[in-house]
Design an enzyme around this catalytic site. Structure first.
Site: not given
Ligand code: M6R
Length: 610
Positions: A2, A27, A74, A98-99, A483, A487, A490, A506, A605
């Site tokens: 947050c 955040r 958040w 925050n935490g 992955e 990336k 992308e 192959h 996103k």
């Protein structure tokens, strides 16, 4: 994750708080609030939604104050709503946080028995009540706060104000970010510098276990427990406002890559008991009895989250010996899957809003399966509709390329696999303790792995003109090859393919010539020698091998034109460590090719269309 802000000074605090919150919105942005003091009374204004909604809700009112707090949330505990939004209040004590408070449940139960009434589902509200309970016993504001925090376990950065001592604000931190801004007769607290950069560039960074008392005369800092005064150095910040929003990083993607040690720590905090060898199943909203009955697992997701699902299969089948099927969400929903009664469907999604994943989740529920969502966004559609949820606490991911969300998904799958293996009796308690011990070291190992950045940049400088790229991996690291390739495609628009290394002969081997860079994932596991042979095959056809290997693996070095070495971890966690140089490589190549790293072309996103 947050954002918090606090102001004490001579100008009207309300616009300062609102502006500060806008700079901290990256955040978290599911609810927001402010609190301000006038005539020994604190007013709290909060709402679900973004800062803009909060701003609209107070528009036209002539609010004025010289001391106040703000928060953008958040959600971690409790859905996004006005009641769960900060600031929280108990008596005359008002607080932003925050935490994550690990022992909030026990503290809350205890306080409830003593007559405290809670109005939110948050972990934060307990700190407020604790401080209030000590101040009711006659302690000063400062001492009540010191005493309360002795009982609190977890991570926090807090700002507190009190109707009884209206001239001051207190701020304390432990394992969550907090900075203090020093202006001319005005002072700020915040989670991040951009929140007050408009007003001052002079900052103090408190350490864990330090308490700051802020009045309009200045800031004094002392040890939270020792009460000893601490002299702090003031630093002058030279960042531009745009840089500051990204915490000094050039792009959100890079910032998020570097946030991984924190994101993983937050994701494992309070979720297992290493001494007892037990996973905290409450955090998965599952019971051991339910897990014991599971005889088949489907892992369903899209994109990077699908790569996490592929790795999850290796973990679950190996540790718990329960068969798994992995599906791309858009395939699962149309292929008429056979889902036996004792199946569990695990959907994996950062946003919790990906249309294909939600549709697959609904299809699974229609077929009678129980759904566990591994999700980053609290209160998202996937989280709300699932039967059980495991939240990855990676904080908001802004860059389109998913990085920290991926490694926290892997961390969640690791914990789930241990829990399932334990319920099924597939692992001995000694083995579980070893797995926990490695998990505890993971944030530090990720931190160490990030030191590879300069070496990765050198590789990127060498290869950023390449037209094609091949990524090879085996076993649990084969999905990391996928992955790495995703990336690169992308964000740098270079054509790339990920392949199981054994499959190269192959077909794809025909592509190899001296223009083809081949990145080979070569951790020192049971297939290390096999991947070395694959590297030889590339060398003998003129390809350029970039080896990513475990520290000390000299055999990888001799077969590669470039080698990147990473800290050793156990088999199941190698994908977390080995994804780091691949994410960094894609990042640097994209920057060198002048691509828009955080918002690549044609992408969003969260893909909320089919
Ligand atoms: O929010 P989700 O995890 O459901 O998103 C899934 C994919 O759209 C996402 O992982 C995408 O592939 C990323 N942009 C990859 O970096």
């Amino acid at each position: 994750m947050c954002g918090i802000i606090g102001y004490v000074g001579k100008r009207n605090a309300i616009p300062v708080l609102i502006n500060g919150l806008k700079r901290l919105e990256y955040r978290g942005y599911d609810s927001a609030g402010i609190a301000f003091l006038n005539d020994n009374k604190i007013t709290v204004r909060r709402c679900a939604g973004k800062i803009r909604d909060l701003e609209n809700s107070i528009k036209g009112e002539r609010l004025r104050s010289f001391i106040g707090l703000g928060h953008t949330r958040w959600a971690t505990h409790g859905r996004p709503s006005e009641e769960n939004a900060h600031p929280h209040r108990a008596g005359g004590i008002v607080l932003v946080h925050n935490g994550i408070i690990e022992n909030y449940f026990e503290l809350k139960e205890d306080l409830k028995k003593k007559g405290h009434v809670f109005t939110s589902e948050t972990d934060t509200e307990v700190i407020c009540h604790l401080i209030y309970s000590f101040s009711q016993k006659g302690l000063s504001f400062e001492d009540a706060t010191r005493e309360a925090l002795k009982h609190v376990e977890g991570a926090y950065a807090i700002g507190v104000i009190n109707e009884r001592e209206p001239d001051r604000m207190l701020a304390v931190k432990k394992d969550s970010p907090l900075v203090l801004g020093l202006g001319e007769g005005e002072f700020f607290i915040a989670s991040d510098i951009p929140a007050f950069l408009k007003y001052t560039r002079d900052v103090i960074i408190p350490e864990n276990g330090e308490l700051a008392v802020i009045t309009d005369k200045g800031v004094s800092i002392s040890g939270l427990i020792s009460k000893k005064p601490v002299r702090k150095q003031t630093t002058r910040i030279t960042w531009s406002p745009a840089m500051a929003e990204k915490g000094g990083y050039r792009h959100f993607m890079l910032k998020e890559i570097y946030e991984q040690p924190r994101a993983i720590s937050d994701t494992i905090r309070g979720r297992f008991f290493p001494e007892k060898g037990v996973v905290n199943l409450e955090e998965f909203s599952l019971r051991a009895g339910d897990l014991k009955k599971v005889n088949k697992i489907f892992l369903v997701a899209c994109g990077t989250s699908w790569h996490a699902a592929l790795i999850g299969k290796y973990m679950i089948e190996d540790m718990a010996r329960v068969p798994c099927e992995v599906d791309i969400a858009s395939e699962f929903r149309y292929r008429r899957p056979i889902v036996p009664e004792d199946s569990l469907v695990i959907v994996i999604t950062q946003s919790g809003e990906t249309a294909d994943t939600i549709a697959a989740q609904r299809e699974a529920q229609k077929l009678g399966a129980r759904v566990l969502s591994i999700c980053n966004v609290v209160g998202s559609t996937s989280a709300r509709e699932a039967d059980s949820v495991f939240y990855t606490h990676s904080g908001p991911e802004i860059g389109v390329a998913s990085t920290k969300a991926f490694t926290t998904q892997l961390t969640g799958l690791y914990l789930f696999s241990i829990a399932l293996a334990k319920a099924k009796g597939a692992l001995k308690s000694g083995e579980i303790k070893e797995l926990f011990s490695e998990l505890l070291q993971l944030p530090e190992k990720v931190e160490k792995a990030l030191r590879i950045n300069n070496a990765v940049l050198k590789v990127a400088r060498k290869f950023y003109h390449a037209r094609d790229f091949l990524y090879l991996g085996r076993g649990i690291n084969y999905p990391i090859a996928l992955e790495g390739a995703l990336k690169l495609k992308e964000i740098s628009y270079i054509h790339a393919e990920g392949y199981p290394a054994g499959e190269m002969k192959h077909g794809p081997i025909a592509l190899i010539d001296n223009n083809m860079p081949v990145l080979a994932l070569a951790p020192d596991d049971k297939v290390f020698e096999k991947i070395l042979s694959n590297m030889e095959e590339v060398n003998s056809r003129g390809g350029k091998v970039i080896a990513v290997a475990t520290e000390g693996a000299a055999k990888a070095l001799v077969r590669a034109s470039h080698a990147l070495f990473l800290p050793k971890t156990n088999y199941y966690l190698t994908p977390v460590i080995f994804s780091i140089p691949l994410h960094l490589l894609a990042y640097h190549m994209a920057v060198l090719r002048k691509c828009n790293v955080d918002q690549p072309r044609n992408l969003a996103k969260s893909v909320t269309v089919e």
